[in-house]
Write a protein that holds these residues in place. Structure first.
Motif, short mmCIF file in Angstrom:
data_model
loop_
_atom_site.label_atom_id
_atom_site.label_comp_id
_atom_site.label_asym_id
_atom_site.label_seq_id
_atom_site.Cartn_x
_atom_site.Cartn_y
_atom_site.Cartn_z
N ILE A 96 58.54 49.50 20.88
CA ILE A 96 57.21 49.78 21.44
C ILE A 96 57.40 50.58 22.73
CG2 ILE A 96 54.98 48.75 22.05
CD1 ILE A 96 55.99 46.15 20.74
N PRO A 97 57.69 51.86 22.65
CA PRO A 97 58.07 52.67 23.82
C PRO A 97 57.04 52.68 24.94
CG PRO A 97 58.50 53.87 21.78
CD PRO A 97 57.70 52.66 21.41
N TYR A 98 55.75 52.54 24.60
CA TYR A 98 54.72 52.69 25.62
C TYR A 98 54.35 51.37 26.29
CZ TYR A 98 54.32 57.24 23.41
OH TYR A 98 54.62 58.49 22.92
N ILE A 99 55.13 50.31 26.03
CA ILE A 99 54.81 49.02 26.65
C ILE A 99 55.01 49.06 28.16
CG2 ILE A 99 57.12 47.97 26.44
CD1 ILE A 99 55.61 45.38 25.54
N HIS A 100 55.91 49.94 28.62
CA HIS A 100 56.20 50.07 30.06
C HIS A 100 55.81 51.47 30.50
CE1 HIS A 100 57.89 49.57 33.93
NE2 HIS A 100 59.08 50.09 33.70
N PRO A 101 54.86 51.60 31.45
CA PRO A 101 54.36 52.94 31.80
C PRO A 101 55.29 53.74 32.71
CG PRO A 101 53.26 51.27 33.11
CD PRO A 101 54.11 50.53 32.13
N PHE A 102 56.31 53.11 33.28
CA PHE A 102 57.18 53.81 34.23
C PHE A 102 58.64 53.63 33.84
CE2 PHE A 102 53.50 52.19 36.74
CZ PHE A 102 52.84 53.40 36.88
N PRO A 103 59.06 54.23 32.71
CA PRO A 103 60.42 53.99 32.23
C PRO A 103 61.47 54.99 32.70
CG PRO A 103 59.20 55.24 30.60
CD PRO A 103 58.26 55.02 31.75
N GLU A 104 61.05 55.99 33.48
CA GLU A 104 61.92 57.14 33.69
C GLU A 104 63.27 56.81 34.33
OE1 GLU A 104 58.39 57.18 36.60
OE2 GLU A 104 58.71 57.03 34.46
N MET A 105 63.32 55.80 35.20
CA MET A 105 64.57 55.51 35.90
C MET A 105 65.53 54.64 35.07
SD MET A 105 63.27 54.95 39.83
CE MET A 105 64.95 54.92 40.46
N THR A 106 65.01 53.98 34.04
CA THR A 106 65.86 53.07 33.25
C THR A 106 65.83 53.40 31.76
OG1 THR A 106 63.98 51.52 33.12
CG2 THR A 106 65.59 51.15 34.88
N GLN A 107 65.13 54.44 31.37
CA GLN A 107 64.94 54.74 29.96
C GLN A 107 66.24 54.97 29.21
OE1 GLN A 107 62.04 57.75 29.24
NE2 GLN A 107 61.92 57.36 27.05
N ALA A 108 67.19 55.67 29.83
CA ALA A 108 68.46 55.95 29.16
C ALA A 108 69.20 54.66 28.81
CB ALA A 108 69.33 56.84 30.04
N HIS A 109 69.14 53.71 29.71
CA HIS A 109 69.79 52.42 29.45
C HIS A 109 69.16 51.73 28.25
CE1 HIS A 109 70.32 48.04 29.93
NE2 HIS A 109 71.49 48.34 30.43
N HIS A 110 67.83 51.70 28.21
CA HIS A 110 67.14 51.01 27.11
C HIS A 110 67.34 51.74 25.78
CE1 HIS A 110 65.52 48.28 29.98
NE2 HIS A 110 64.81 49.21 30.60
N GLU A 111 67.41 53.07 25.82
CA GLU A 111 67.67 53.82 24.60
C GLU A 111 69.07 53.54 24.06
OE1 GLU A 111 66.97 57.85 25.68
OE2 GLU A 111 64.78 57.73 25.38
N LYS A 112 70.02 53.31 24.98
CA LYS A 112 71.39 53.05 24.57
C LYS A 112 71.55 51.65 23.96
CE LYS A 112 76.14 52.90 26.34
NZ LYS A 112 77.03 53.13 27.53
#
Length: 368
Positions: free
Chosen positions: A133-149
Motif C-alpha cells: 500500500i505505497p500511499y499509506i505514508h504521505p512522506f516516504p522520500e527519506m526512507t523509501q529506498a529502504h522500504h523498497e529493498k
C-alpha cells in the motif's frame, strides 16, 4: 543489632547472593567497554555467584547478545543469563504464533527474522505494508529506498487481519509507524484501510475505541531515554509511546475516559521482574542445586527503570531485592535520583564490591 545464633548463621551462610545487571551504561557505553566491567564478571564467575543480565535493549536473539557482550568482555557467557526487553514475548507465542502480527523496530529484516526465531510464523513489517500500500505514508522520500529493498508485497494485507502489533526495539521510521499503528487501532477487526463503526460510541467501554477486535498493542521498553556515546541521552521506545499517546488523544477527540490500551514489558514493569526472577532462580539452581538465593542486587544506571523496578518489586520467591545505582550511564553524579537506591556506586566494579562486603557483614552483625 544483636548477633545471630548458630542456627540462624547457618541459614544466612547457606543463602546465595545474586546479581541482576543492566548492560548499557553499566558494562558498555555505546560500543565502548566501561572500566572494571571485565574484572567484575571474572570475579563473579570465579566465586560462582549467580548473575543474569536484565536489559531494556533488544533487537537480537539472546544467543546473539551473549556473543556480542561476551566478545567485548573477552569472556564466555550463557544465553540462560540474558533477559532482554522482549524476552517475555516468548509467552505470547501460544496465542499469536499462528496469527498475523505486525513487528516494529530496528531495520531491514532484523525484527522479522527475530520474531520468526521466537516462534511467530506470520510476520509483517511496516516495509511490507509500504510495498503493498505505497500511499499509506504521505512522506516516504527519506526512507523509501529502504522500504523498497526490504518490503515484501504478498497481496494479503487487505484480506488478512493483523492480530497484534509488537514493538521489539525503538522504531526507525517514526512517521510511517505512527501512521500504520494509528490506522490499525482505529480499524475494524485489524483490517488495514477500514474504520470501525464503534469508534466514538459513548455506550461502549472506552467510547468504542479498541473495542472491535483491533490488534492488541505490545511495547517492550518503557525507557524514555537511553545512554549512548553521545554526550546526552537519546530518545528511546518510551518516547515513541509518549508521542503515540498524544496522537491518540487528539485522534479520539480528547474525550474523557478514553485511553490508549496497550501492554508493556521491560523495566520497571512487574511482569519483567517476575520473568527475570524466574530466570535467575533457574540459573542459580544450575550452579548450586542445593542452595537458594537470599539477596538480589539489581545494578543499573537508570533510576526510572532499574532502580524503580527493583524498589517496587515484590519477590515471588521470598528474595530480598536491593537496588544499586552506578554513575556511568543515565544518572549524572551529584543529581538527586528520581528513585532512591539502596546504594550509589561510581561503577559496576564498586557496586559489586559493596554488595559483597554487605553480604560478608551479615554473619557478624545480623541479617537485614
Amino acid at each position: 543489632m544483636p548477633g545471630l545464633d548458630l542456627e540462624d548463621k547457618a541459614k544466612v551462610k547457606n543463602k546465595l547472593s545474586a546479581f541482576v545487571f543492566d548492560i548499557d551504561g553499566v558494562f558498555i557505553r555505546g560500543e565502548k567497554l566501561i572500566p572494571g566491567a571485565r574484572e567484575t564478571i571474572q570475579l563473579l564467575q570465579k566465586r560462582k555467584d549467580p548473575f543474569i543480565f536484565l536489559t531494556n535493549g533488544g533487537g537480537h536473539t539472546e544467543q546473539k547478545r551473549v556473543e556480542k557482550l561476551g566478545e567485548k568482555l573477552g569472556l564466555t557467557l550463557d544465553p540462560k543469563q540474558f533477559v532482554q526487553s522482549h524476552t517475555p514475548y516468548y509467552d505470547l507465542v501460544p496465542e499469536y504464533g499462528d496469527k498475523t502480527v505486525l513487528v516494529l523496530g530496528a531495520h531491514g529484516d532484523q525484527i522479522r527474522d527475530l520474531a520468526h526465531k521466537y516462534g511467530f510464523k506470520k510476520v509483517v513489517t511496516s516495509s511490507d505494508i509500504m510495498a503493498e500500500i505505497p500511499y499509506i505514508h504521505p512522506f516516504p522520500e527519506m526512507t523509501q529506498a529502504h522500504h523498497e529493498k526490504y518490503g515484501r508485497n504478498n497481496n494479503i494485507l487487505q484480506t488478512t487481519p493483523i492480530s497484534a502489533i509488537m514493538f521489539w526495539s525503538s522504531p526507525r521510521d517514526w512517521g510511517l509507524d505512527y501512521q500504520i499503528v494509528t490506522d490499525l487501532l482505529l480499524s475494524s477487526g485489524g483490517f488495514i484501510g477500514t474504520r470501525s463503526p464503534k469508534n466514538g460510541d459513548p455506550s461502549l467501554p472506552n467510547h468504542g475505541f479498541q473495542q472491535d477486535n483491533q490488534p492488541k498493542l505490545f511495547f517492550c521498553n518503557p525507557d524514555f531515554l537511553w545512554s549512548t556515546e553521545y554526550s546526552a541521552p537519546r530518545l528511546a521506545q518510551g518516547a515513541f509511546l509518549a508521542g503515540l499517546k498524544g496522537i491518540w488523544e487528539t485522534m479520539t477527540g480528547g474525550l474523557e475516559g478514553v485511553s490508549l490500551q496497550y501492554t508493556i514489558v521491560g523495566k520497571p514493569t512487574d511482569l519483567t521482574y517476575v520473568y527475570a526472577e524466574k530466570v535467575l532462580r533457574a540459573y542459580a539452581a544450575q550452579l548450586h542445586p542445593t542452595r537458594d538465593v537470599g539477596t538480589v542486587y539489581m545494578v543499573g544506571d537508570n533510576p526510572r527503570s532499574d532502580i524503580a523496578g527493583a524498589n517496587a518489586f515484590a519477590s515471588r520467591c521470598g528474595y530480598v531485592w536491593k537496588s544499586v545505582l552506578v554513575e556511568t550511564g543515565i544518572h549524572v553524579p551529584g543529581d538527586v535520583p528520581a528513585h532512591e537506591p539502596c546504594h550509589i556506586a561510581k561503577n559496576v566494579q564498586e557496586a559489586v564490591e559493596w554488595a559483597l562486603r554487605t553480604e560478608k557483614g551479615k554473619l557478624a552483625h545480623g541479617a537485614e
